[in-house]
Design an enzyme around this catalytic site. Structure first.
Site, PDB file in Angstrom:
ATOM      1  N   SER A  42      11.466   0.743 -12.065  1.00 31.46           N
ATOM      2  CA  SER A  42      10.260   1.530 -11.779  1.00 31.46           C
ATOM      3  C   SER A  42      10.552   2.838 -11.062  1.00 31.46           C
ATOM      4  O   SER A  42       9.767   3.792 -11.181  1.00 31.46           O
ATOM      5  CB  SER A  42       9.308   0.710 -10.908  1.00 31.46           C
ATOM      6  OG  SER A  42       9.960   0.322  -9.709  1.00 31.46           O
ATOM      7  N   GLY A  76      10.154  -3.191 -12.704  1.00 29.89           N
ATOM      8  CA  GLY A  76      10.434  -4.607 -12.473  1.00 29.89           C
ATOM      9  C   GLY A  76      11.725  -5.123 -13.060  1.00 29.89           C
ATOM     10  O   GLY A  76      12.046  -6.304 -12.888  1.00 29.89           O
ATOM     11  N   ASN A 108      15.862  -4.517  -8.195  1.00 28.34           N
ATOM     12  CA  ASN A 108      15.358  -5.850  -8.573  1.00 28.34           C
ATOM     13  C   ASN A 108      16.484  -6.852  -8.832  1.00 28.34           C
ATOM     14  O   ASN A 108      16.241  -7.903  -9.409  1.00 28.34           O
ATOM     15  CB  ASN A 108      14.491  -5.723  -9.837  1.00 28.34           C
ATOM     16  CG  ASN A 108      13.337  -4.763  -9.627  1.00 28.34           C
ATOM     17  OD1 ASN A 108      12.593  -4.879  -8.645  1.00 28.34           O
ATOM     18  ND2 ASN A 108      13.199  -3.792 -10.510  1.00 28.34           N
ATOM     19  N   ASP A 226       4.602   2.034  -0.455  1.00 29.81           N
ATOM     20  CA  ASP A 226       5.614   1.116   0.066  1.00 29.81           C
ATOM     21  C   ASP A 226       6.878   1.933   0.318  1.00 29.81           C
ATOM     22  O   ASP A 226       6.842   3.160   0.179  1.00 29.81           O
ATOM     23  CB  ASP A 226       5.872  -0.028  -0.936  1.00 29.81           C
ATOM     24  CG  ASP A 226       6.296   0.491  -2.309  1.00 29.81           C
ATOM     25  OD1 ASP A 226       7.013   1.512  -2.374  1.00 29.81           O
ATOM     26  OD2 ASP A 226       5.917  -0.116  -3.320  1.00 29.81           O
ATOM     27  N   HIS A 229       8.770   3.154  -3.835  1.00 30.85           N
ATOM     28  CA  HIS A 229       8.253   3.968  -4.946  1.00 30.85           C
ATOM     29  C   HIS A 229       7.739   5.310  -4.447  1.00 30.85           C
ATOM     30  O   HIS A 229       6.964   5.357  -3.495  1.00 30.85           O
ATOM     31  CB  HIS A 229       7.136   3.210  -5.661  1.00 30.85           C
ATOM     32  CG  HIS A 229       7.605   1.898  -6.204  1.00 30.85           C
ATOM     33  ND1 HIS A 229       7.347   0.697  -5.579  1.00 30.85           N
ATOM     34  CD2 HIS A 229       8.363   1.611  -7.291  1.00 30.85           C
ATOM     35  CE1 HIS A 229       7.911  -0.283  -6.279  1.00 30.85           C
ATOM     36  NE2 HIS A 229       8.538   0.241  -7.314  1.00 30.85           N
TER      37      HIS A 229
END
Ligand SMILES: *[C@@H]1O[C@H](CO)[C@@H](O)[C@H](O)[C@H]1NC(C)=O
Length: 269
Positions: A42, A76, A108, A226, A229
């Site tokens: 992402s 993801g 991830n 967050d 990102h």
């Protein structure tokens, strides 16, 4: 097709450590209209990590001339799930000689496989270790997944750039602090394993250096939801950091960058 590692691949991997990964091969001659394929998560993908964010891959095109970005990053994903879903294979089916493939994972890829399996966690280790999930699946390391994908692309005549993952907000604790995760080192190892035709760029370090110089207030504003990102503006800086790293390494992609090295923010590491 699922990738599997063979003894000959491992033997090759072990024999290609003579030169640093960023100095390993002669540049391919510049070619008309190559594609620059982006494989990542992402932090690179179109749409980023949701509302108010964007992936840096969407900004790379603005710094290139004569090369077209194909952003195949998906939110993801890890090196493992990108492999298992056939996404590296999809790129391999379309890649042409002289194209460039950028591989950047890590956000991830962590976690533990001991009690549950989220389909993304890699087997720990920087070699050819394998793990078995509670459901009995065999899982390979980040290094194995990226090395196998990279070798497939190089076999098709592409250049591979293995790029270290972006930092989480290095100002989140108040003072600036950046330490690359283990996947930063693994990315460099994978580039070395792929050997001729592959380069490593420490994208994470270039981003961290730019974020350090911009200061806490500006950088905090790049992370609206967050610590991972970025906003569109933050993503543009992350893309520029990648371009700076490419220019400083003077690798195959550098010949398609329209900006001069000195005009791009940041310093060579
Ligand atoms: C390169 O120049 C273009 C056009 O001015 C600009 O949009 C882009 O952000 C620049 N890239 C970098 C890495 O500074």
């Amino acid at each position: 097709m699922k990738y599997s590692i063979s003894a000959s691949v491992l033997a090759l991997a072990a024999s290609t450590t003579a030169l640093p990964a960023n100095k390993q091969h002669q540049k391919h001659a510049k070619r008309a209209s190559p594609k620059v394929w982006l494989a990542g998560d992402s932090t690179m993908a179109s749409g980023g990590g949701g509302s108010g964010t964007q992936g840096w891959g969407e900004y790379l095109q603005y710094s290139l001339s004569g090369a077209t970005v194909e952003n195949e990053a998906r939110g993801g994903r890890s090196a493992r799930s990108y492999t298992d879903e056939g996404r590296f294979d999809d790129i391999a089916d379309q890649v042409s000689s002289g194209d460039i493939v950028v591989i950047e994972f890590g956000h991830n890829d962590g976690g533990s496989l001991s009690t549950t399996d989220n389909g993304r966690t890699d087997c720990a280790g920087d070699g050819d270790e394998t793990c078995t999930t509670p459901d009995g699946l065999t899982v390979q390391t980040f290094v194995t997944y990226v090395t196998n994908a990279g070798k497939t692309f190089v076999d098709k005549g592409a250049t591979v750039i293995v790029s270290s993952q972006t930092p989480n907000n290095p100002w989140e604790e108040g003072d600036f602090a950046y330490t690359g995760t283990r996947f930063v080192g693994y990315a460099e190892t994978a580039a070395t394993n792929i050997g001729d035709g592959a380069f490593y760029v420490d994208h994470g370090q270039y981003v961290a250096n730019i974020f350090e110089s911009l200061g806490k207030d500006e950088v905090d504003a790049f992370f609206p939801n967050d610590h991972t990102h970025t906003s569109p503006e933050g993503a543009d800086h992350v893309a520029k950091a990648f371009v700076k790293a490419v220019l400083c390494a003077d690798n195959d992609l550098a010949q398609y960058v329209s900006n001069s090295t000195s005009s791009v923010e940041g310093s060579c590491v």
